[in-house]
Design an enzyme around this catalytic site. Structure first.
Site, PDB file in Angstrom:
ATOM      1  CD  GLU A  82       2.072 -19.502  72.897  1.00 21.89           C
ATOM      2  OE1 GLU A  82       1.031 -19.844  72.324  1.00 21.89           O
ATOM      3  OE2 GLU A  82       2.985 -20.302  73.181  1.00 21.89           O
TER       4      GLU A  82
HETATM    5  C1  HEC Z   1      -0.052 -16.016  70.438  1.00 19.65           C
HETATM    6  C2  HEC Z   1      -0.615 -16.951  69.492  1.00 19.65           C
HETATM    7  C3  HEC Z   1      -1.164 -18.246  70.045  1.00 19.65           C
HETATM    8  C4  HEC Z   1      -2.132 -18.396  71.013  1.00 19.65           C
HETATM    9  C5  HEC Z   1      -2.836 -17.333  71.820  1.00 19.65           C
HETATM   10  C6  HEC Z   1      -2.373 -19.817  71.108  1.00 19.65           C
HETATM   11  N1  HEC Z   1      -1.583 -20.501  70.223  1.00 19.65           N
HETATM   12 FE1  HEC Z   1      -1.592 -22.481  69.875  1.00 19.65          FE
HETATM   13  N2  HEC Z   1       0.070 -22.297  68.773  1.00 19.65           N
HETATM   14  C7  HEC Z   1       0.698 -21.110  68.458  1.00 19.65           C
HETATM   15  C8  HEC Z   1       1.987 -21.390  67.872  1.00 19.65           C
HETATM   16  C9  HEC Z   1       2.990 -20.359  67.378  1.00 19.65           C
HETATM   17  C10 HEC Z   1       2.138 -22.788  67.873  1.00 19.65           C
HETATM   18  C11 HEC Z   1       3.351 -23.576  67.395  1.00 19.65           C
HETATM   19  C12 HEC Z   1       4.410 -23.507  68.485  1.00 19.65           C
HETATM   20  C13 HEC Z   1       5.533 -24.486  68.270  1.00 19.65           C
HETATM   21  O1  HEC Z   1       5.405 -25.404  67.474  1.00 19.65           O
HETATM   22  O2  HEC Z   1       6.554 -24.333  68.949  1.00 19.65           O
HETATM   23  C14 HEC Z   1       0.896 -23.328  68.424  1.00 19.65           C
HETATM   24  C15 HEC Z   1       0.607 -24.684  68.521  1.00 19.65           C
HETATM   25  C16 HEC Z   1      -0.603 -25.184  68.965  1.00 19.65           C
HETATM   26  C17 HEC Z   1      -1.035 -26.564  68.859  1.00 19.65           C
HETATM   27  C18 HEC Z   1      -0.283 -27.680  68.178  1.00 19.65           C
HETATM   28  C19 HEC Z   1      -0.735 -27.821  66.738  1.00 19.65           C
HETATM   29  C20 HEC Z   1       0.029 -28.849  65.968  1.00 19.65           C
HETATM   30  O3  HEC Z   1      -0.238 -29.046  64.780  1.00 19.65           O
HETATM   31  O4  HEC Z   1       0.917 -29.484  66.499  1.00 19.65           O
HETATM   32  C21 HEC Z   1      -2.275 -26.649  69.445  1.00 19.65           C
HETATM   33  C22 HEC Z   1      -3.139 -27.882  69.592  1.00 19.65           C
HETATM   34  C23 HEC Z   1      -2.596 -25.335  69.929  1.00 19.65           C
HETATM   35  N3  HEC Z   1      -1.577 -24.458  69.611  1.00 19.65           N
HETATM   36  C24 HEC Z   1      -3.735 -25.018  70.649  1.00 19.65           C
HETATM   37  C25 HEC Z   1      -3.903 -23.811  71.316  1.00 19.65           C
HETATM   38  C26 HEC Z   1      -4.893 -23.566  72.360  1.00 19.65           C
HETATM   39  C27 HEC Z   1      -5.871 -24.591  72.879  1.00 19.65           C
HETATM   40  C28 HEC Z   1      -4.749 -22.278  72.740  1.00 19.65           C
HETATM   41  C29 HEC Z   1      -5.489 -21.529  73.825  1.00 19.65           C
HETATM   42  C30 HEC Z   1      -5.434 -22.125  75.160  1.00 19.65           C
HETATM   43  C31 HEC Z   1      -3.679 -21.704  71.931  1.00 19.65           C
HETATM   44  N4  HEC Z   1      -3.181 -22.677  71.110  1.00 19.65           N
HETATM   45  C32 HEC Z   1      -3.280 -20.388  71.993  1.00 19.65           C
HETATM   46  C33 HEC Z   1       0.169 -19.858  68.652  1.00 19.65           C
HETATM   47  C34 HEC Z   1      -0.808 -19.575  69.581  1.00 19.65           C
END
Ligand code: HEC
Ligand code: HEC
Length: 339
Positions: free
Chosen positions: A139
């Site tokens: 990521e």
């Molecule tokens: C490269 C793309 C990407 C980036 C950059 C990213 N995310 Fe995500 N995020 C995802 C993905 C894909 C998932 C789901 C992963 C899984 O369920 O295994 C996720 C899941 C989440 C969730 C859970 C949501 C739920 O409904 O359960 C949260 C909260 C979240 N991210 C916050 C953040 C935060 C805060 C950051 C920065 C520090 C961030 N993400 C950076 C792609 C990203």
């Protein structure tokens, strides 16, 4: 349903037992409204109470691409407010343009859904979750000690941290707490459906009202998409094909294989393609999946997923209803980055 039960009623009368009518009668759309009332305020935990300074710092960090090793990927790159806090892609794209295994979920309304974060529920607080994507190689790929040094070297971050978390410094903990505070405030605004719930009978069309009844009765979507956020925060195999074991892998429990978190339906029409792997192109495709009782009928398929027998016009009414869950929020402003 009604006719069958009607016949039982007649039969019951002949045989001399009573059938309680209110238990079997279909309800009107208005009667379902009380199940979907919005809460009045956002819950914040005692360990990380709300303050405006915390929220503003968290917003800045959420949009700051310097939280990645490439200086190019921020949380908002994937959780983009313009796509209702998703990215509009079937699968997320991370560091080095690597395509990840799952689709980016929205971060809307998570203050009420922290017990089960991620598609497989492997995290249970926003503070706990926030650092994961920063250090994940796929990521943002920035080890946390490097992140701390990098932020400490940006002079105008210092007073922002000091105001938000006096004397706690610029650490992974304060970064996580600030981001979590910002995320808790990311709440979907009032949608036409909310005005309808409040009693404005004209706020949604007749077709959407029919769709709302279908949602609660014939299509039984409310079994899982319950309450004002339209999720039970639980995990189900709804028959999306694929090898990802989801919740089953996290708990090492075969009966939960292929079970994923019920996503919120708030503002969903800005977020397709749908499902944990982006495999359903649009809402019509999603309804089709449910109407045929799931695309892949495995042992683990939820017992609540069965062919629904929805006509074309009933499917259209359901989609019309789903559109009323989208709020007309003000555009989100992007903060100026500290130098
Ligand atoms: C490269 C793309 C990407 C980036 C950059 C990213 N995310 Fe995500 N995020 C995802 C993905 C894909 C998932 C789901 C992963 C899984 O369920 O295994 C996720 C899941 C989440 C969730 C859970 C949501 C739920 O409904 O359960 C949260 C909260 C979240 N991210 C916050 C953040 C935060 C805060 C950051 C920065 C520090 C961030 N993400 C950076 C792609 C990203
Ligand atoms: C047995 C529980 C269950 C029932 C019943 C159910 N859903 Fe779902 N729904 C889920 C789960 C779990 C997912 C995510 C599955 C995945 O990603 O593999 C989902 C995904 C969705 C999505 C995609 C959202 C997104 O962001 O990807 C939509 C839209 C949706 N459901 C609408 C409906 C409608 C409309 C009905 C009724 C016809 C319905 N659901 C019935 C559990 C359920």
């Amino acid at each position: 349903m009604r006719t069958v039960l009607g016949k039982i009623g007649v039969l019951g009368a002949l045989l001399g037992f009573a059938v309680v009518p209110h238990a079997v009668q279909a309800k009107s759309a208005k009667e379902y409204r009380k199940d979907y009332q919005r809460p009045k305020s956002v819950p914040y935990p005692d360990e990380n109470k709300y303050s405006k300074a915390r929220e503003e710092l968290g917003k800045t960090l959420f949009f700051d691409p310097r939280l990645s090793s490439s200086n190019w990927i921020s949380c908002a790159t994937c959780h983009n407010p313009a796509f209702s806090w998703g990215d509009g892609l079937p699968l997320a794209t991370g560091h080095g343009m690597k395509i990840l295994g799952r689709r980016t979920p929205t971060i809307l309304n998570l203050a009420w859904g922290e017990d089960a974060l991620f598609w497989d529920g492997r995290s249970d607080s926003l503070e706990d979750q926030a650092l994961g994507p920063i250090e994940a190689a796929g990521e943002m790929n920035l080890p946390l000690d490097q992140m701390e040094k990098k932020l400490q070297a940006i002079a105008s971050y210092k007073p922002l941290f000091e105001k938000a978390y006096p004397k706690e410094g610029i650490t992974r903990d304060t970064v996580a707490k600030a981001i979590a505070t910002y995320e808790r405030g990311v709440v979907s605004g009032e949608a036409p459906f909310d005005r309808y719930v409040k009693g404005d009978d004209k706020a949604i069309s007749k077709a959407a009202q029919r769709g709302f009844v279908l949602f609660n009765e014939k299509a039984r979507c409310n079994i899982c998409h319950s309450g004002w956020r339209f999720t039970d925060d639980s995990f189900h195999d709804i028959g999306v094909p694929g090898k990802d074991l989801g919740r089953g892998k996290v708990l090492e429990e075969a009966s939960l294989n292929h079970a994923f978190k019920t996503p919120t339906l708030r503002n969903a029409d800005h977020r397709g393609p749908f499902m944990h792997d982006g495999s359903e192109a649009d809402l019509a495709a999603v309804i089709d999946l449910y109407n045929i009782g799931g695309r892949e009928k495995r042992k683990t398929l939820s017992k609540d997923i069965k062919p629904l027998g929805l006509t074309k016009s009933e499917q259209a009414d359901l989609i019309e209803f789903l559109h009323t869950l989208t709020s007309e929020d003000k555009p989100v402003t992007v903060p100026v980055m500290p130098r």
